[in-house]
Design a protein around this motif. Structure first.
Motif, PDB file in Angstrom:
ATOM      1  N   LEU A 256     -11.921  25.450  55.101  1.00  0.00           N
ATOM      2  CA  LEU A 256     -11.062  24.287  54.917  1.00  0.00           C
ATOM      3  C   LEU A 256      -9.601  24.692  54.863  1.00  0.00           C
ATOM      4  CD1 LEU A 256     -12.705  21.752  52.410  1.00  0.00           C
ATOM      5  CD2 LEU A 256     -12.133  21.425  54.808  1.00  0.00           C
ATOM      6  N   GLU A 257      -9.321  25.825  54.221  1.00  0.00           N
ATOM      7  CA  GLU A 257      -7.937  26.314  54.162  1.00  0.00           C
ATOM      8  C   GLU A 257      -7.384  26.523  55.573  1.00  0.00           C
ATOM      9  OE1 GLU A 257      -7.996  29.851  51.858  1.00  0.00           O
ATOM     10  OE2 GLU A 257      -7.920  28.812  49.926  1.00  0.00           O
ATOM     11  N   ASP A 258      -8.200  27.125  56.435  1.00  0.00           N
ATOM     12  CA  ASP A 258      -7.745  27.386  57.803  1.00  0.00           C
ATOM     13  C   ASP A 258      -7.552  26.095  58.579  1.00  0.00           C
ATOM     14  OD1 ASP A 258      -7.732  30.106  57.392  1.00  0.00           O
ATOM     15  OD2 ASP A 258      -9.777  30.394  58.080  1.00  0.00           O
ATOM     16  N   MET A 259      -8.465  25.145  58.396  1.00  0.00           N
ATOM     17  CA  MET A 259      -8.335  23.857  59.083  1.00  0.00           C
ATOM     18  C   MET A 259      -7.068  23.139  58.656  1.00  0.00           C
ATOM     19  SD  MET A 259     -12.174  22.315  59.014  1.00  0.00           S
ATOM     20  CE  MET A 259     -11.541  20.749  59.594  1.00  0.00           C
ATOM     21  N   ILE A 260      -6.826  23.133  57.354  1.00  0.00           N
ATOM     22  CA  ILE A 260      -5.648  22.442  56.822  1.00  0.00           C
ATOM     23  C   ILE A 260      -4.365  23.113  57.299  1.00  0.00           C
ATOM     24  CG2 ILE A 260      -4.391  21.914  54.690  1.00  0.00           C
ATOM     25  CD1 ILE A 260      -7.191  21.580  53.367  1.00  0.00           C
ATOM     26  N   ALA A 261      -4.363  24.451  57.297  1.00  0.00           N
ATOM     27  CA  ALA A 261      -3.189  25.182  57.785  1.00  0.00           C
ATOM     28  C   ALA A 261      -2.941  24.876  59.254  1.00  0.00           C
ATOM     29  CB  ALA A 261      -3.394  26.682  57.574  1.00  0.00           C
ATOM     30  N   ALA A 262      -4.019  24.821  60.045  1.00  0.00           N
ATOM     31  CA  ALA A 262      -3.869  24.520  61.474  1.00  0.00           C
ATOM     32  C   ALA A 262      -3.304  23.124  61.682  1.00  0.00           C
ATOM     33  CB  ALA A 262      -5.217  24.655  62.177  1.00  0.00           C
ATOM     34  N   LEU A 263      -3.754  22.172  60.858  1.00  0.00           N
ATOM     35  CA  LEU A 263      -3.259  20.800  60.965  1.00  0.00           C
ATOM     36  C   LEU A 263      -1.773  20.733  60.632  1.00  0.00           C
ATOM     37  CD1 LEU A 263      -3.725  17.712  61.271  1.00  0.00           C
ATOM     38  CD2 LEU A 263      -4.288  17.677  58.836  1.00  0.00           C
ATOM     39  N   LYS A 264      -1.377  21.404  59.565  1.00  0.00           N
ATOM     40  CA  LYS A 264       0.026  21.351  59.139  1.00  0.00           C
ATOM     41  C   LYS A 264       0.953  22.081  60.098  1.00  0.00           C
ATOM     42  CE  LYS A 264      -0.812  20.697  54.198  1.00  0.00           C
ATOM     43  NZ  LYS A 264      -0.553  21.187  52.830  1.00  0.00           N
ATOM     44  N   ASN A 265       0.440  23.135  60.737  1.00  0.00           N
ATOM     45  CA  ASN A 265       1.271  23.905  61.659  1.00  0.00           C
ATOM     46  C   ASN A 265       1.297  23.322  63.061  1.00  0.00           C
ATOM     47  OD1 ASN A 265       1.884  25.775  59.658  1.00  0.00           O
ATOM     48  ND2 ASN A 265       0.118  27.065  60.154  1.00  0.00           N
ATOM     49  N   SER A 266       0.388  22.384  63.311  1.00  0.00           N
ATOM     50  CA  SER A 266       0.295  21.803  64.646  1.00  0.00           C
ATOM     51  C   SER A 266       1.491  20.907  64.928  1.00  0.00           C
ATOM     52  CB  SER A 266      -0.994  20.984  64.773  1.00  0.00           C
ATOM     53  OG  SER A 266      -0.976  20.221  65.951  1.00  0.00           O
ATOM     54  N   LYS A 267       1.990  20.996  66.138  1.00  0.00           N
ATOM     55  CA  LYS A 267       3.076  20.116  66.579  1.00  0.00           C
ATOM     56  C   LYS A 267       2.541  18.928  67.373  1.00  0.00           C
ATOM     57  CE  LYS A 267       6.439  23.896  66.848  1.00  0.00           C
ATOM     58  NZ  LYS A 267       7.369  24.645  67.726  1.00  0.00           N
TER      59      LYS A 267
END
Length: 469
Positions: A256-267
């Motif tokens: 979940l941490e990785d998914m959330i990080a990917a979402l926040k870093n996504s443009k």
């Protein structure tokens, strides 16, 4: 001995059946389009009290992220959906819906899992990603692909849940675990096409009351998303991040941490390879007769042949050989192209060019890629378009550092253009590219990133949980 929770569930289930069977208590729920039972206030109070108990159980099981996320969601009861739960986005918040006729047949752990399931879809941005694929893939393929992704990380699933294991078994496939939603939808749609699956899928719901669903149907399970408010993708992403931030109260699983990080870093921008996958879905595709499969509708008729796509997608891949793109970059990019187009009836032509077209040849696999001609010089884009206009191509993919003319002398005719700028390039010199411009950067768009500590010896487990997949 029956627990107090189980006793509550049983009583509510019997009460819900009694309510939906009392036809004179039905009313129009949405401007006459649907009918919904009039749920008595005491039933709604008791039912959502039960949901609160499920939420509390999530927090006690160290799944407090899901519990805190659920608290922020509006809740409604609906019996016209073919799954125990569903979600959409309305009124600037996520809404979770419950079909008590299906939900109340689950155990406590299964109730937790179906709630996690819906929240997982939200974090994965499946609502918007599925919308982008609608029309190019069947509803069944999209729904099943999303559920395959999500259910790999959940335990205690209902017996009818769409899992990687069940899909591989049912369709005799070998889908790999922990791949992207887009990977699964492409694989499933290809199989459905081979089996002559039509856009409407199986007719296992044809005689069912459209306003009362009592059983799970994978093709209908995400219909609720269609009722979401029309909203821009970036806006819904911002709302999702807000919900996530408010739910980050304790320790959460690594995936979940990785998914959330990917979402926040996504443009919010697709990398070139996934954009190419989208473009391939727009290429005209007719069907041809094949003798390797029987007709699915009439398998006993050996004289009837199955269908495959007959239109051959003509793809031109131009590579700037002026020295701006390395051999390693190009070979990796070609591997991506071949992987994306392999499920289509296609033909690929490699065009080597600098200030003119130096060579053009056909390829079917990575083994066919020839060493590039050692020619140094400037770059002009126009010669490639002059060449492409003489051929009946559907798509031109142009790999370059972006440095060339500022205006094409010849415009593309009747085909789509995807510009891919090398990692060392900045931007395309053309003022009007007549296509989409993407960066050549290897971006793994995964729904999760795994660490070895997340995977048990059986290879299908997350944080010492072994999902039933």
């Amino acid at each position: 001995m029956e627990s107090h929770f189980d006793s509550q569930v049983k009583q509510l289930y019997e009460k819900s059946k009694e309510i939906v069977n009392t036809t004179d208590m039905l009313k129009s729920n949405r401007a006459g389009e649907k009918w919904e039972p009039v749920w008595p206030q005491d039933f709604k109070r008791d039912f959502f009290n039960l949901v609160d108990q499920v939420s509390l159980s999530l927090m006690q099981d160290n799944d407090d992220f899901y519990g805190y996320f659920l608290i922020q969601m509006a809740r409604e009861i609906r019996v016209d959906m073919s799954s125990p739960t569903g979600v959409n986005f309305k009124g600037a918040r996520y809404v979770i819906y419950f079909n008590p006729i299906i939900f109340l047949t689950l155990t406590l752990k299964q109730m937790e899992s179906v709630i996690k399931h819906e929240i997982f879809h939200i974090i994965s941005m499946h609502l918007t990603r599925a919308k982008a694929l609608k029309g190019r893939y069947s509803t069944l393929a999209i729904n099943m692909a999303m559920d395959v992704v999500v259910n790999q990380f959940l335990e205690y699933l209902p017996p009818y849940a769409t899992t990687l294991e069940s899909v591989n078994l049912h369709y005799n496939l070998k889908l790999k675990p922990y791949e992207t939603f887009e990977y699964y939808v492409e694989k499933l749609q290809t199989e459905f096409d081979l089996q002559e699956e039509d856009e409407e899928g199986e007719e296992n719901d044809a005689n069912e009351n459209e306003d009362l669903k009592t059983a799970y149907n994978p093709e209908k399970t995400h219909d609720m998303w269609g009722e979401s408010d029309e909203i821009e993708e970036q806006t819904i992403k911002e709302f999702t991040e807000k919900f996530i931030n408010n739910a980050l109260k304790g320790k959460i699983p690594a995936y979940l941490e990785d998914m959330i990080a990917a979402l926040k870093n996504s443009k919010g921008e697709l990398p070139w390879n996934l954009y190419l996958s989208r473009l391939m879905g727009t290429v005209e595709s007719n069907k041809k007769k094949v003798i390797t499969r029987r007709s699915r509708r009439q398998p006993e008729r050996l004289d009837l042949r199955g269908n495959l796509r007959s239109h051959k997608a003509e793809i031109a891949v131009a590579i700037d050989i002026s020295g701006s793109i390395s051999d390693e970059e190009f070979k990796q990019a070609i591997k991506e192209v071949l992987h994306i187009v392999k499920n289509y009836n296609h033909e690929i032509t490699i065009i080597e060019c600098d200030n003119q077209v130096r060579r053009a040849y056909k390829v079917r696999s990575i083994k066919d890629i020839q060493d590039r001609i050692a020619v140094g010089g400037g770059t002009q884009f126009t010669p490639v378009f002059e060449y492409a206009n003489k051929k009946k191509i559907n798509l031109l993919i142009y790999f370059t550092d972006g440095k060339g003319e500022d205006k094409l002398k010849v415009l593309p005719r009747g085909y789509k253009v995807l510009w891919v700028i090398s990692g060392r390039g900045d931007e395309l010199s053309l003022k009007e590219p007549y296509g989409i411009v993407k960066k050549l950067k290897k971006i793994e768009v995964k729904d999760v990133t795994l660490e070895m500590s997340d995977v048990r010896s059986d290879g299908y487990s997350m944080n010492n949980q072994a999902p039933t997949i």
